[in-house]
Motif scaffolding. Structure first.
Motif, PDB file in Angstrom:
ATOM      1  N   GLY A   1       0.803  -1.211   0.000  1.00  0.00           N
ATOM      2  CA  GLY A   1       0.000   0.000   0.000  1.00  0.00           C
ATOM      3  C   GLY A   1       0.836   1.260   0.000  1.00  0.00           C
ATOM      4  O   GLY A   1       0.498   2.243  -0.663  1.00  0.00           O
ATOM      5  N   TYR A   2       1.944   1.265   0.730  1.00  0.00           N
ATOM      6  CA  TYR A   2       2.787   2.461   0.808  1.00  0.00           C
ATOM      7  C   TYR A   2       3.290   2.837  -0.577  1.00  0.00           C
ATOM      8  O   TYR A   2       3.216   3.996  -0.987  1.00  0.00           O
ATOM      9  CB  TYR A   2       3.952   2.207   1.754  1.00  0.00           C
ATOM     10  CG  TYR A   2       4.920   3.372   1.814  1.00  0.00           C
ATOM     11  CD1 TYR A   2       4.698   4.428   2.691  1.00  0.00           C
ATOM     12  CD2 TYR A   2       6.028   3.429   0.971  1.00  0.00           C
ATOM     13  CE1 TYR A   2       5.561   5.506   2.733  1.00  0.00           C
ATOM     14  CE2 TYR A   2       6.895   4.503   1.000  1.00  0.00           C
ATOM     15  CZ  TYR A   2       6.657   5.540   1.896  1.00  0.00           C
ATOM     16  OH  TYR A   2       7.520   6.607   1.926  1.00  0.00           O
TER      17      TYR A   2
ATOM     18  N   PHE B   1       0.350   4.157  -2.947  1.00  0.00           N
ATOM     19  CA  PHE B   1      -0.142   5.507  -2.697  1.00  0.00           C
ATOM     20  C   PHE B   1       0.940   6.552  -2.940  1.00  0.00           C
ATOM     21  O   PHE B   1       0.648   7.659  -3.399  1.00  0.00           O
ATOM     22  CB  PHE B   1      -0.693   5.611  -1.274  1.00  0.00           C
ATOM     23  CG  PHE B   1      -1.829   4.659  -1.017  1.00  0.00           C
ATOM     24  CD1 PHE B   1      -2.777   4.430  -2.001  1.00  0.00           C
ATOM     25  CD2 PHE B   1      -1.941   3.983   0.177  1.00  0.00           C
ATOM     26  CE1 PHE B   1      -3.823   3.547  -1.792  1.00  0.00           C
ATOM     27  CE2 PHE B   1      -2.974   3.103   0.403  1.00  0.00           C
ATOM     28  CZ  PHE B   1      -3.926   2.875  -0.587  1.00  0.00           C
ATOM     29  N   SER B   2       2.178   6.216  -2.639  1.00  0.00           N
ATOM     30  CA  SER B   2       3.270   7.142  -2.919  1.00  0.00           C
ATOM     31  C   SER B   2       3.328   7.452  -4.413  1.00  0.00           C
ATOM     32  O   SER B   2       3.496   8.608  -4.824  1.00  0.00           O
ATOM     33  CB  SER B   2       4.598   6.545  -2.440  1.00  0.00           C
ATOM     34  OG  SER B   2       5.665   7.400  -2.748  1.00  0.00           O
TER      35      SER B   2
ATOM     36  N   PHE C   1       0.796   7.070  -6.632  1.00  0.00           N
ATOM     37  CA  PHE C   1      -0.418   7.786  -7.016  1.00  0.00           C
ATOM     38  C   PHE C   1      -0.321   9.265  -6.662  1.00  0.00           C
ATOM     39  O   PHE C   1      -0.650  10.140  -7.468  1.00  0.00           O
ATOM     40  CB  PHE C   1      -1.634   7.177  -6.308  1.00  0.00           C
ATOM     41  CG  PHE C   1      -2.413   6.226  -7.165  1.00  0.00           C
ATOM     42  CD1 PHE C   1      -3.106   6.678  -8.273  1.00  0.00           C
ATOM     43  CD2 PHE C   1      -2.461   4.876  -6.865  1.00  0.00           C
ATOM     44  CE1 PHE C   1      -3.835   5.805  -9.062  1.00  0.00           C
ATOM     45  CE2 PHE C   1      -3.182   3.996  -7.646  1.00  0.00           C
ATOM     46  CZ  PHE C   1      -3.879   4.457  -8.749  1.00  0.00           C
ATOM     47  N   TYR C   2       0.117   9.554  -5.448  1.00  0.00           N
ATOM     48  CA  TYR C   2       0.165  10.940  -4.990  1.00  0.00           C
ATOM     49  C   TYR C   2       1.164  11.755  -5.811  1.00  0.00           C
ATOM     50  O   TYR C   2       0.901  12.906  -6.168  1.00  0.00           O
ATOM     51  CB  TYR C   2       0.533  11.008  -3.514  1.00  0.00           C
ATOM     52  CG  TYR C   2      -0.469  10.349  -2.586  1.00  0.00           C
ATOM     53  CD1 TYR C   2      -1.750  10.015  -3.027  1.00  0.00           C
ATOM     54  CD2 TYR C   2      -0.143  10.052  -1.269  1.00  0.00           C
ATOM     55  CE1 TYR C   2      -2.662   9.404  -2.192  1.00  0.00           C
ATOM     56  CE2 TYR C   2      -1.055   9.446  -0.417  1.00  0.00           C
ATOM     57  CZ  TYR C   2      -2.307   9.117  -0.880  1.00  0.00           C
ATOM     58  OH  TYR C   2      -3.206   8.517  -0.047  1.00  0.00           O
TER      59      TYR C   2
ATOM     60  N   LEU D   1      -7.392   5.201  -7.544  1.00  0.00           N
ATOM     61  CA  LEU D   1      -6.837   5.436  -6.210  1.00  0.00           C
ATOM     62  C   LEU D   1      -7.852   5.069  -5.136  1.00  0.00           C
ATOM     63  O   LEU D   1      -7.504   4.426  -4.132  1.00  0.00           O
ATOM     64  CB  LEU D   1      -6.423   6.903  -6.077  1.00  0.00           C
ATOM     65  CG  LEU D   1      -5.987   7.361  -4.676  1.00  0.00           C
ATOM     66  CD1 LEU D   1      -4.798   6.543  -4.172  1.00  0.00           C
ATOM     67  CD2 LEU D   1      -5.647   8.846  -4.680  1.00  0.00           C
TER      68      LEU D   1
ATOM     69  N   ARG E   1      -8.064   1.426  -4.395  1.00  0.00           N
ATOM     70  CA  ARG E   1      -6.924   0.888  -3.640  1.00  0.00           C
ATOM     71  C   ARG E   1      -6.892   1.397  -2.199  1.00  0.00           C
ATOM     72  O   ARG E   1      -6.400   0.711  -1.314  1.00  0.00           O
ATOM     73  CB  ARG E   1      -5.630   1.213  -4.385  1.00  0.00           C
ATOM     74  CG  ARG E   1      -5.495   0.311  -5.614  1.00  0.00           C
ATOM     75  CD  ARG E   1      -4.618   0.857  -6.716  1.00  0.00           C
ATOM     76  NE  ARG E   1      -4.575  -0.104  -7.819  1.00  0.00           N
ATOM     77  CZ  ARG E   1      -5.519  -0.190  -8.757  1.00  0.00           C
ATOM     78  NH1 ARG E   1      -6.549   0.636  -8.749  1.00  0.00           N
ATOM     79  NH2 ARG E   1      -5.430  -1.109  -9.703  1.00  0.00           N
ATOM     80  N   LEU E   2      -7.460   2.584  -1.980  1.00  0.00           N
ATOM     81  CA  LEU E   2      -7.579   3.063  -0.597  1.00  0.00           C
ATOM     82  C   LEU E   2      -8.520   2.168   0.208  1.00  0.00           C
ATOM     83  O   LEU E   2      -8.324   1.972   1.406  1.00  0.00           O
ATOM     84  CB  LEU E   2      -8.096   4.506  -0.592  1.00  0.00           C
ATOM     85  CG  LEU E   2      -7.080   5.592  -0.950  1.00  0.00           C
ATOM     86  CD1 LEU E   2      -7.784   6.931  -1.165  1.00  0.00           C
ATOM     87  CD2 LEU E   2      -6.016   5.717   0.125  1.00  0.00           C
TER      88      LEU E   2
ATOM     89  N   SER F   1      -0.499   4.569   5.309  1.00  0.00           N
ATOM     90  CA  SER F   1      -0.292   6.003   5.497  1.00  0.00           C
ATOM     91  C   SER F   1       0.978   6.430   4.792  1.00  0.00           C
ATOM     92  O   SER F   1       2.014   5.789   4.905  1.00  0.00           O
ATOM     93  CB  SER F   1      -0.186   6.320   6.994  1.00  0.00           C
ATOM     94  OG  SER F   1       0.079   7.682   7.202  1.00  0.00           O
TER      95      SER F   1
ATOM     96  N   PHE G   1      -0.812  13.306   0.678  1.00  0.00           N
ATOM     97  CA  PHE G   1      -2.272  13.388   0.532  1.00  0.00           C
ATOM     98  C   PHE G   1      -2.693  14.843   0.732  1.00  0.00           C
ATOM     99  O   PHE G   1      -2.888  15.310   1.843  1.00  0.00           O
ATOM    100  CB  PHE G   1      -2.971  12.483   1.542  1.00  0.00           C
ATOM    101  CG  PHE G   1      -4.449  12.348   1.290  1.00  0.00           C
ATOM    102  CD1 PHE G   1      -4.926  11.345   0.472  1.00  0.00           C
ATOM    103  CD2 PHE G   1      -5.357  13.229   1.851  1.00  0.00           C
ATOM    104  CE1 PHE G   1      -6.289  11.216   0.217  1.00  0.00           C
ATOM    105  CE2 PHE G   1      -6.714  13.121   1.610  1.00  0.00           C
ATOM    106  CZ  PHE G   1      -7.178  12.106   0.795  1.00  0.00           C
TER     107      PHE G   1
ATOM    108  N   ILE H   1      -5.455  15.979  -3.927  1.00  0.00           N
ATOM    109  CA  ILE H   1      -5.806  14.552  -3.983  1.00  0.00           C
ATOM    110  C   ILE H   1      -7.228  14.347  -3.478  1.00  0.00           C
ATOM    111  O   ILE H   1      -8.021  13.613  -4.080  1.00  0.00           O
ATOM    112  CB  ILE H   1      -4.813  13.720  -3.142  1.00  0.00           C
ATOM    113  CG1 ILE H   1      -3.373  13.892  -3.651  1.00  0.00           C
ATOM    114  CG2 ILE H   1      -5.223  12.253  -3.140  1.00  0.00           C
ATOM    115  CD1 ILE H   1      -3.115  13.315  -5.007  1.00  0.00           C
TER     116      ILE H   1
END
Length: 717
Positions: A89-90, A93-94, A96-97, A139, A142-143, A150, A154, A158
């Motif tokens: 997950g890290y 999201f990294s 995506f952001y 996104l 996946r969240l 975390s 974000f 976003i």
């Protein structure tokens, strides 16, 4: 919750907003990607939007590999691919952001009043818009899968992308329809005219000119078999047999039953030395003719057959020309296979079609708008209903509507201030008699002044002060209908000038809400330096020494709001220099006003309060377990700083400051409005207690230094 007030959480958000605007600035470093991005055709974007809308849930694909392929298709090359990526997950999201925070590409929707406007801003606007919608939805999916992951980055950018993606996927539908037949006929007529010019040039043996005209015709109607066949004939006459072969091949690919095209292909292959291919082409032409074939096709077939049989007896190696022709044909087949349209993408091809955008929620949005208007007692109800009920049908019929009304009808409005802005904008735009004169507000905090009533944003000073008037409603961020302005202006948006009140701070740096802190009178319950500890403990444990503090006595005062007056302020200095270049309407849009409220309290002379600040009024939460008692040592603090509303105007700060919580007795009729107006004039936020809220003891402590630190409690009932 009382109109014009906020919860304790809302008070915290107000403090946060104040710190963002006026507090210390902090470095906010985020990582932004700079890698290459995919070049996505329109049909691929439309196809993916359709897939996301048809999903019954946001759940990911049936396999990690599919999930990674979904990302690879729309996020481009990068660190999306490695073993175990879909489980990290890290890293997800990294990535995506860092991609979505590329503000040079993706819109910061939280900064704009109109979401749809970004879709229409330029030729690529709609496709970048849809790309952002797709990435936002991916996104969100996946969240849900990694709710506890975390990672920094974000941002509001976003968050707004996630919200807009959800709204768009749920509320909007793309539909492809065939282009209008009239337009197709006009295009075909123009192409046929060019073909005729090519035919004339062909008759006069001006083959180059003929090719130009046929090419222009093909630009208008690509793959037309007649145009291709005729251009093949022109190329053949110039002995450009390979070009003739390509056009003839394209001709029969477009229409396999066009026998003349097969004849052109047979002739070109014959000249290239591909006698077997020539023979096969002529044969297909004869079969396609349906009447046994023309004399030219038959003669061509016999010539090719004779040459092929003669060639077989003498030579078994293809000539260079034949090899070149066959190689080109094989290369074309391989390329065609690679470029073969994917059926799932091709269904969304825009070729020969028009893209329409349909609202799935227009009826709900119209119903919501009319309910809002009815609740707020909109004075133009019949006119608004007549227009609103037909607005979507008119849009589908080709009528243009303002972008703010478009946003509302399609249900793509961000919550919060933009929702409040948009609903009144839509209301005015659905009222034709107001639309031209009033239009839409330039600033989201503007109120609306009409001849017989006014409406104010709930977070502005008049919204907060007038929210407690009888008959006033609080809905969708608006307070109204409120009394009209005494001397106008009317039928106009109004911007009131005030300043925000600084929240309580610790050491002038940190906003502190709640927790241990000094409270006037609290020392009396503590053991004193010269007091016997045993006696003190005995007194504290004695139940008879605990009681409920007496709230303020109900007053018979009657307070009446006589007028709302506005004073127009000078134009801001930053605008004065450009005033000569501004229209009268533009200057008026920038105007700010100072508001004053005039009250009549019983038979006394009218009292005027000028609203200099925007206070925050907080409704404390209800108590549980009944009334909360206090020790008799604390009782004095509940009585020593109590004020009646008729005495507020003359009150000096030395009389109520540093004397514990100031308690305003607003139990009289209309007294709460006076108390709120006094708070605005004196720059005081307050806790407002009414029936159903906290008990006297708890309301006091919420307002005190160990609570919110407003140090003002308005006791209504």
């Amino acid at each position: 919750m009382r109109p014009g007030t906020v919860t304790i959480e809302g008070y915290g958000l107000d403090c946060w907003e104040y710190e963002e605007l006026h507090g210390k600035s902090y470095d906010k470093t985020i990582f932004v990607g700079t890698g290459p991005l995919p070049n996505l055709p329109a049909k691929k974007l439309l196809r993916r939007i359709d897939e996301l809308q048809k999903m019954t849930s946001k759940s990911l694909g049936w396999s990690p590999k599919q999930d990674e392929e979904d990302l690879a298709e729309f996020a481009g090359p990068g660190e999306w691919y490695f073993d175990g990526y879909s489980k990290d997950g890290y890293r997800i999201f990294s990535s995506f952001y860092s991609l979505l925070n590329r503000r040079s590409i993706f819109t910061e929707w939280f900064r704009t009043s109109s979401i749809s406007l970004s879709m229409h801003k330029d030729t690529n606007g709609i496709w970048n818009f849809l790309w952002q919608i797709i990435l936002g939805r991916e996104l969100a999916r996946r969240l849900e899968r990694f709710p506890d992951a975390s990672v920094s980055g974000f941002t509001l950018h976003i968050l707004s992308t996630l919200i807009v993606s959800e709204l768009w996927i749920n509320n909007v539908k793309f539909v492809l329809v065939k282009a209008k037949e009239e337009k197709e006929e006009e295009t075909k007529e123009a192409a046929d005219a060019l073909k005729e010019k090519g035919n004339e040039a062909l008759k006069t043996k001006d083959f180059e000119t003929a090719i130009e005209h046929y090419t222009d015709a093909l630009d208008l109607v690509p793959k037309d078999p007649v145009y291709l066949s005729n251009r093949a004939a022109a190329y053949f006459s110039l002995h450009e047999y390979e070009k003739a072969r390509k056009d003839a091949q394209a001709c029969v690919d477009a229409n396999p039953s066009y026998s003349k095209g097969w004849g052109r292909l047979g002739a070109a292959k014959f000249e290239l030395g591909d006698y077997q291919g020539s023979m096969e082409a002529y044969k297909k032409g004869i079969e396609a003719d349906g009447k046994g074939g023309s004399a030219i096709l038959k003669q061509g077939y016999e010539d090719a057959k004779r040459k092929y049989e003669s060639w077989k007896k003498v030579e078994h190696i293809d000539t260079p020309e034949v090899e070149k022709s066959k190689a080109a044909e094989q290369a074309k087949k391989a390329k065609d296979k690679d470029d073969e349209p994917k059926p799932w993408d091709e269904a969304w091809s825009l070729k020969g079609k028009t893209l329409q955008i349909h609202s799935l929620v227009h009826e709900r949005q119209v119903e919501g708008l009319l309910r809002f208007a009815e609740t707020m007692r909109w004075p133009y109800m019949n006119e608004t209903r007549d227009y609103a009920e037909d607005v979507y049908g008119n849009l589908r019929g080709g009528t243009t509507i303002p972008i703010d009304l478009y946003d509302w009808i399609f249900g793509v409005v961000l919550p919060g201030k933009w929702m409040a802005y948009k609903i009144v904008a839509a209301l005015v735009l659905c009222t034709p008699s107001l639309t031209k004169e009033v239009g839409t507000a330039k600033y989201y905090e503007m109120g609306l002044s009409l001849q017989k009533q006014t409406y104010w944003r709930s977070r502005t000073v008049l919204g907060r002060v007038l929210g407690c008037l009888p008959g006033v409603k609080f809905l969708c961020g608006w307070i109204g209908p409120c009394p009209p302005l005494t001397d106008g202006p009317y039928r106009k948006y109004i911007r009131i000038k005030t300043r925000k009140i600084a929240p309580p701070k610790q050491n002038d740096r940190t906003i502190r809400i709640g927790g241990p802190g000094p409270d006037e009178g609290e020392e009396s319950i503590r053991i004193q330096p010269d007091e016997d500890i045993q006696r003190w403990m005995s007194e504290i444990k004695d139940d008879s020494r605990w009681s409920n503090p007496e709230p303020p006595v109900r007053q018979m005062t009657t307070c009446t709001l006589e007028s709302i007056r506005l004073k127009k302020l000078p134009l801001d200095a930053s605008l004065v220099a450009n005033q000569s270049e501004m229209s009268e309407a533009e200057i008026e849009e920038e105007a700010q006003y100072r508001a004053s409220l005039v009250f009549k309290i019983d038979n006394e002379e009218p009292v005027t309060y000028t609203l200099y600040t925007t206070p925050v009024f907080v409704t404390p939460p209800s108590c549980t377990g009944g009334l909360h008692q206090v020790h008799v040592r604390e009782l004095p603090k509940f009585q020593r700083n109590v004020w009646n509303v008729e005495d507020l105007k003359a009150a000096e700060p030395t009389e109520y400051e540093d004397n514990g919580v100031m308690i305003i007795n607003a139990t009289g009729k209309g007294a709460e409005t006076v108390a709120r107006a006094w708070c605005s004039e004196r720059g005081k936020s307050a806790v407002v207690r009414a029936t159903g809220s906290a008990c006297f003891s708890c309301a006091y402590h919420v307002a005190s230094g160990k609570g919110l630190g407003t140090n003002v409690l308005i006791w209504v009932s």
